[in-house]
Each structure stands twice: as structure tokens, then as C-alpha cells.
Enzyme design. Structure first.
Site, PDB file in Angstrom:
ATOM      1  N   GLY A  13      -4.172  -5.259   5.818  1.00  0.00           N
ATOM      2  CA  GLY A  13      -4.334  -4.102   6.685  1.00  0.00           C
ATOM      3  C   GLY A  13      -3.459  -4.004   7.999  1.00  0.00           C
ATOM      4  O   GLY A  13      -3.736  -2.957   8.536  1.00  0.00           O
ATOM      5  N   THR A  14      -2.799  -5.148   7.995  1.00  0.00           N
ATOM      6  CA  THR A  14      -1.604  -4.666   9.405  1.00  0.00           C
ATOM      7  C   THR A  14      -0.308  -4.769   9.062  1.00  0.00           C
ATOM      8  O   THR A  14       0.576  -4.830   9.744  1.00  0.00           O
ATOM      9  CB  THR A  14      -1.752  -5.968  10.371  1.00  0.00           C
ATOM     10  N   GLY A  15      -0.248  -4.475   7.645  1.00  0.00           N
ATOM     11  CA  GLY A  15       0.958  -4.253   7.053  1.00  0.00           C
ATOM     12  C   GLY A  15       1.781  -2.860   7.110  1.00  0.00           C
ATOM     13  O   GLY A  15       0.981  -1.947   7.874  1.00  0.00           O
ATOM     14  N   ALA A  18       0.305   0.075   5.391  1.00  0.00           N
ATOM     15  CA  ALA A  18      -1.100   0.405   6.069  1.00  0.00           C
ATOM     16  C   ALA A  18      -0.895   1.295   6.877  1.00  0.00           C
ATOM     17  O   ALA A  18      -1.414   2.478   7.115  1.00  0.00           O
ATOM     18  CB  ALA A  18      -1.749  -0.805   6.245  1.00  0.00           C
ATOM     19  N   ASP A  84      -8.026 -15.463   6.149  1.00  0.00           N
ATOM     20  CA  ASP A  84      -7.184 -16.392   5.186  1.00  0.00           C
ATOM     21  C   ASP A  84      -7.601 -16.195   3.934  1.00  0.00           C
ATOM     22  O   ASP A  84      -8.688 -16.536   3.622  1.00  0.00           O
ATOM     23  CB  ASP A  84      -7.146 -17.650   5.509  1.00  0.00           C
ATOM     24  N   ASP A 176       0.862   3.924  -8.593  1.00  0.00           N
ATOM     25  CA  ASP A 176       2.263   4.322  -8.699  1.00  0.00           C
ATOM     26  C   ASP A 176       2.405   5.501  -7.888  1.00  0.00           C
ATOM     27  O   ASP A 176       2.037   6.622  -8.305  1.00  0.00           O
ATOM     28  CB  ASP A 176       2.818   4.344 -10.342  1.00  0.00           C
ATOM     29  N   HIS A 177       2.846   5.221  -6.750  1.00  0.00           N
ATOM     30  CA  HIS A 177       3.048   6.380  -5.824  1.00  0.00           C
ATOM     31  C   HIS A 177       3.531   7.691  -6.258  1.00  0.00           C
ATOM     32  O   HIS A 177       3.311   8.707  -5.797  1.00  0.00           O
ATOM     33  CB  HIS A 177       3.407   6.146  -4.293  1.00  0.00           C
ATOM     34  N   LYS A 181       2.871  12.419  -6.438  1.00  0.00           N
ATOM     35  CA  LYS A 181       3.656  13.604  -5.845  1.00  0.00           C
ATOM     36  C   LYS A 181       3.508  15.002  -6.804  1.00  0.00           C
ATOM     37  O   LYS A 181       3.112  14.880  -7.609  1.00  0.00           O
ATOM     38  CB  LYS A 181       5.266  13.424  -6.169  1.00  0.00           C
ATOM     39  N   GLU A 215      18.718   7.512  -4.567  1.00  0.00           N
ATOM     40  CA  GLU A 215      18.526   7.025  -3.124  1.00  0.00           C
ATOM     41  C   GLU A 215      19.788   7.007  -2.316  1.00  0.00           C
ATOM     42  O   GLU A 215      20.633   6.304  -2.827  1.00  0.00           O
ATOM     43  CB  GLU A 215      17.597   5.858  -3.085  1.00  0.00           C
ATOM     44  N   ASP A 234      11.929  -2.371  -9.875  1.00  0.00           N
ATOM     45  CA  ASP A 234      11.503  -1.838  -8.575  1.00  0.00           C
ATOM     46  C   ASP A 234      11.203  -0.257  -9.010  1.00  0.00           C
ATOM     47  O   ASP A 234      10.334   0.183  -8.394  1.00  0.00           O
ATOM     48  CB  ASP A 234      12.546  -1.818  -7.459  1.00  0.00           C
ATOM     49  N   HIS A 239       7.932   3.731 -12.027  1.00  0.00           N
ATOM     50  CA  HIS A 239       8.229   5.219 -11.461  1.00  0.00           C
ATOM     51  C   HIS A 239       8.912   6.083 -12.858  1.00  0.00           C
ATOM     52  O   HIS A 239       8.499   6.755 -13.522  1.00  0.00           O
ATOM     53  CB  HIS A 239       9.029   5.600 -10.224  1.00  0.00           C
TER      54      HIS A 239
HETATM   55  C1  BG6 Z   1       9.169   2.349  -4.019  1.00  0.00           C
HETATM   56  C2  BG6 Z   1      10.597   1.200  -4.197  1.00  0.00           C
HETATM   57  O1  BG6 Z   1       8.370   1.958  -5.054  1.00  0.00           O
HETATM   58  O2  BG6 Z   1       9.788   3.696  -4.285  1.00  0.00           O
HETATM   59  C3  BG6 Z   1      11.436   1.335  -3.202  1.00  0.00           C
HETATM   60  O3  BG6 Z   1      10.045  -0.083  -4.068  1.00  0.00           O
HETATM   61  C4  BG6 Z   1      11.972   2.741  -3.282  1.00  0.00           C
HETATM   62  O4  BG6 Z   1      12.781   0.649  -3.325  1.00  0.00           O
HETATM   63  C5  BG6 Z   1      10.637   3.909  -3.125  1.00  0.00           C
HETATM   64  O5  BG6 Z   1      12.824   3.144  -2.189  1.00  0.00           O
HETATM   65  C6  BG6 Z   1      11.115   5.148  -3.292  1.00  0.00           C
HETATM   66  O6  BG6 Z   1      10.110   6.183  -3.060  1.00  0.00           O
HETATM   67  P1  BG6 Z   1      10.147   7.641  -2.463  1.00  0.00           P
HETATM   68  O7  BG6 Z   1       8.847   8.355  -2.668  1.00  0.00           O
HETATM   69  O8  BG6 Z   1      10.827   7.243  -1.262  1.00  0.00           O
HETATM   70  O9  BG6 Z   1      11.144   8.520  -3.528  1.00  0.00           O
END
Ligand code: BG6
Length: 487
Positions: A13-15, A18, A84, A176-177, A181, A215, A234, A239
């Protein structure tokens, strides 16, 4: 917005995640009324903080004035317990606090456990949550997991087995962010909401599909994670596989998580898992060298000087099914490339006969129609068609029909985490990776990794600011094709 009720416990939670993403996203939900009176937050990590210090940190992360009344009210729902994760007794302390917050804010026993920590602790935490009674409530219990979900199929399965001892699949939300989107979600709208798109969406009319996640930045401060992961793990395993799957799957029976997952899994089952020879011809990797004002990957902080880690991947994926047989999906992603963008290019077949390009007419050959989905930073679509050039004679030229989300709307677009946290509260798993999806993706990726582990790469092989190594162009040129986006 409908107000949702839940307690959140953030492990880690302090990362960075977060403070940078999770709390600001929750604040957005607060401003919109999805979170209001009936929510509480416990932050935990090894760091020692008082409730007040934690609240100050959260407030700072929100990008508002310290005196903002709404933000102050929001952070008053936050408490902190240094913890912990391997210490059983400490879960009793957490439980006590959880029960208190439950009572104060009338949370109906709804609990979301958010695990933003090293995957090696997932099993331990999930186990104690159950044995120490934190999941023993009237309401729902859900666990949110951040990536990486394993580093290969075997380790992912171990993680999953450990989690499954305490939680059922429908209680597990694997983030999976990219699935949060806006424009990734739009893939389904465009495909399944339009006859002219879906009727052409197959190997008879589509020549190939290209997915690019480019990127501009390098590894930044994450070298110790990234050097053990690489671009394949990664970005591709999660993704890119998710995006390809949304492009490849059949129309779901209904727009619900159960039906969508069923189609995604079905598509993955026809993804060809490569043998050694196929993996080594159909995938290429890269690592960036030094540029004008940029050090080589191997000279970055915390990267070994002889690292063979991949900072770039390009590859070809094949689905052996009726819809896609013969139509490849080309993918590429890398760090330190020309620009930051995500896009999908759908390249249609050319007309079988080009009646406009004969010697007397001196017309350039017709170009392929391309539907481009711009995911980020701009959101929109273009469709390239051939049209007559204005004027005397009969020449043709490619023109674009386009639509872009305007600046005002794109400012109002919810952040991926805002959307995903909201989905967890609703119990909607549509935009999360199911275990089956994760496991098929690992099986595919493991084969490539296996070949790469046997061969010694010629690194570095691309320059910062380029679009990757020459091999990535050769990969597609070999099939008499080209990347739609090229420098
Ligand atoms: C993350 C990866 O899942 O997605 C990163 O670990 C990457 O390495 C990032 O930079 C890219 O996400 P976004 O939303 O900025 O395109």
C-alpha cells in the site's frame, strides 16, 4: 453514479503503483460518487507509518491542494497498519481494523484485497486471509492481483494453485491494465457493432493484422525487475496477447464476462503453439545499444554488462481456425523506440484486379485498405480507401476517413485503473485475465523463450529512436509485406 460499498486492503500500500495510480483512481471514483460514505481503506506494507502520515501521503498523491475539503474527506477513510505478510499474528491485527472500519462505514462485510506485491507472497497472503478469518464475512471477498502472474507456465500454475486454495476463480481479478483502456474496449464495439466491419473480418478479406506497442522510454528505475523479465514476458504474454485475442475471437453470445471469456479461450485454443523451428523463424528479439545521448541497455543502472535480456520483440502469430487460417497477426513492442504509441493496423486484401493501373493510364497500383485503430496517445480510427484524384484524367489516390476523440473528451476518459477498480466493486470480470487465458498465453510464450534460452543473441542490435532491429522488418518482408507504421 451508483455508490458502491467495500473495504479495500492494499498489500504493498505504500508502493509506487498505489500512490501513482490506485489512490488517484479511487479519488476520481469518489468525486464521481461511486465511492462516498461506505468505503474504507487499510494500507499495509513493511514501512512504519501512522494513520495520519499515511493519510498525508495519500493526499499528496492526489494532485490537489492540501486544503481541498473533498480530498481531506476522502483520505479520512484511510488507515494504516505496518505488516509483515509472513507473520500470522499480524493478520489478527488487520482483521480487527477491518472489522472496525466495517462497522464505522457500514460496509456489509464486502472486502477487496489488493495484492500489489511480489508474486512470491500471493499464496502466503491469500492463505492467511482465509485461515485468519479475514474472508469470514457476510459480504463479498475479492482478490486483485497485479502482474507478473508467474514467469512461465509452471510458476504461474503454482501461483494459481496457491491462490485457489483460498479463492475461487470468480473472486480473483488479475489486472491487465491494457484491458482498462478506452480504445482497447472499443475494439469490441467496432467489431461487433458494425456489419461492414464484421462481415469483412476474416481471412477472405483481411491480409494481415499488425499490433504495435511502441515505447520511447528505456527501463528507467525498474531494471532489476525488467532484466529478469524482458519484453516478451513484460508485454507480449499479457497485453499483446489480450489485444490479439480481442481482434481474433468470435462474437460472444452476450456481452458478459462469462460469454466473452468463453470466446477468448476458444480463440486461444486455435493459436498455433510453435515448435522449436517455428519459434525461431517467427519471433525476433532485440536489445538497444547506445544512442546519441543514451546509454546502451547493458550500461543502464542495475543491468549486468553481459545481459542478454530482450528489450524488443517482434513476431508472427497464427490461428489455425476457419476465420483466420492464412492471415497472420504481426506484433512488435520495445523500449527506446522512435515514439510512444499503441496502434492496430488491419490490412485488407487488394482488389483482385486493378483496372486503373494500365500503361496508358500511368496510375500507381492501388493500395491496400487499412483500418487503423489508434489506441494511445491519440484515440481514434482511420480507414484508408482508394478514391479518384480530383481533376482531368483518371488517377487514384489513397484517402483517409478518420475519427479522433477530441481533447475535451479524452481528458474526461477514465484512467484504466479507475475503470478496473470500479469493475472489481461491481464483480465484473470482463476486463481481467482469467486463469485459462493466462495459462494459454504462457504456453505460447514459453516455447519462444525456450528457443531463445538456447541461442546466444547478437546484442545490441538496434539504435535508440529506431523501430527496432532490422530482423523485425525482415520478418514481415519475408512474407512480402511491410509494417504499415514505419519510419
Ligand atoms: C507495463 C509494463 O505493464 O506496461 C511496462 O510492465 C510498460 O514495462 C507499461 O512500460 C506500458 O503501459 P502504458 O499504459 O504506458 O502503455
Amino acid at each position: 453514479a451508483t455508490e458502491r460499498t467495500s473495504l479495500f486492503i492494499f498489500f504493498g500500500g505504500t508502493g509506487d503503483l498505489a500512490y501513482r495510480k490506485l489512490y488517484p483512481s479511487m479519488f476520481n471514483l469518489y468525486k464521481k460518487g461511486t465511492l462516498r460514505e461506505h468505503f474504507g481503506v487499510i494500507g499495509t506494507s513493511r514501512e512504519k507509518l501512522t494513520d495520519q502520515q499515511f493519510q498525508e501521503n495519500v493526499l499528496k498523491s492526489l494532485d490537489v491542494a492540501k486544503t481541498d475539503k473533498e480530498a481531506q474527506k476522502f483520505v479520512s477513510h484511510f488507515v494504516y497498519e505496518a505488516h509483515d505478510v509472513t507473520d500470522k499474528a499480524h493478520y489478527q491485527v488487520l482483521k480487527k481494523r477491518a472489522d472496525e472500519l466495517d462497522k464505522t462505514y457500514k460496509l456489509n462485510g464486502n472486502r477487496i484485497f489488493y495484492l500489489s506485491l511480489a508474486p512470491s507472497f500471493f499464496g502466503t497472503v491469500a492463505g492467511y486471509l482465509k485461515t485468519e478469518g479475514l474472508t469470514d464475512t457476510e459480504g463479498f471477498d475479492r482478490v486483485v492481483i497485479e502482474k507478473p502472474f508467474g514467469r512461465d507456465y509452471d510458476s504461474a500454475q503454482q501461483l494459481n494453485d496457491a491462490l485457489s486454495k483460498s479463492f475461487e476463480e470468480k473472486q480473483i481479478f488479475r489486472i491487465d491494465h491494457y484491458l482498462g483502456k478506452e480504445m482497447i474496449q472499443n475494439i469490441e464495439a467496432v467489431r461487433f457493432g458494425n456489419t461492414i466491419v464484421e462481415s469483412l473480418w476474416n481471412n477472405r478479406y483481411i491480409d494481415n493484422i499488425q499490433v504495435t506497442l511502441s515505447e520511447k522510454l528505456g527501463v528507467e528505475e525498474r531494471a532489476s525487475y525488467y532484466d529478469n523479465s524482458g519484453a516478451l514476458r513484460d508485454m507480449v504474454q499479457n497485453h499483446i496477447m489480450q489485444i490479439v485475442n480481442l481482434l481474433a475471437m468470435e462474437q460472444p453470445v452476450s456481452f458478459t464476462d462469462v460469454d466473452i471469456r468463453a470466446e477468448k479461450v476458444k480463440a486461444l485454443r486455435s493459436l498455433r503453439v510453435y515448435n522449436v523451428a517455428e519459434a525461431s523463424t517467427n519471433f525476433v528479439r532485440g536489445q538497444y545499444g547506445a544512442g546519441d545521448s543514451q546509454r546502451a541497455y547493458r550500461d543502464e543502472d542495475n543491468v549486468p554488462h553481459d545481459s542478454n535480456n530482450d528489450t524488443f520483440v517482434a513476431g508472427k502469430l497464427l490461428f489455425d481456425n476457419y476465420r483466420w487460417s492464412g492471415t497472420p497477426f504481426y506484433i512488435r513492442t520495445g523500449k527506446m523506440l522512435a515514439d510512444k504509441f499503441t496502434r492496430v493496423d488491419v490490412v485488407f486484401k487488394k482488389p483482385l484486379i486493378d483496372i486503373f493501373s494500365f500503361p496508358q493510364n500511368q496510375n500507381a497500383p492501388l493500395e491496400a485498405n487499412v483500418l487503423t485503430m489508434y489506441i494511445e496517445p491519440h484515440a481514434g480510427f482511420t480507414l484508408r480507401l482508394n478514391a479518384k484524384t480530383n481533376g482531368q484524367g483518371f488517377q487514384t489516390e489513397p484517402i483517409n476517413l478518420d475519427y479522433f476523440v477530441d481533447a475535451k473528451d479524452s481528458k474526461a476518459t477514465p484512467e484504466p485503473y479507475e475503470r478496473l477498480i470500479h469493475d472489481v466493486m461491481k464483480g465484473d470480470g470482463t476486463n481481467f485475465s482469467s486463469w485459462q487465458e493466462v495459462s494459454y498465453a504462457w504456453r505460447f510464450v514459453d516455447q519462444i523463450r525456450k528457443v531463445w534460452d538456447l541461442q546466444k543473441p547478437q546484442f545490441p542490435n538496434y539504435t535508440p529512436g529506431s523501430m527496432g532491429p532490422a530482423a523485425a522488418d525482415e520478418l514481415i518482408q519475408r512474407d512480402h509485406r511491410q509494417w504499415v507504421y514505419r519510419l
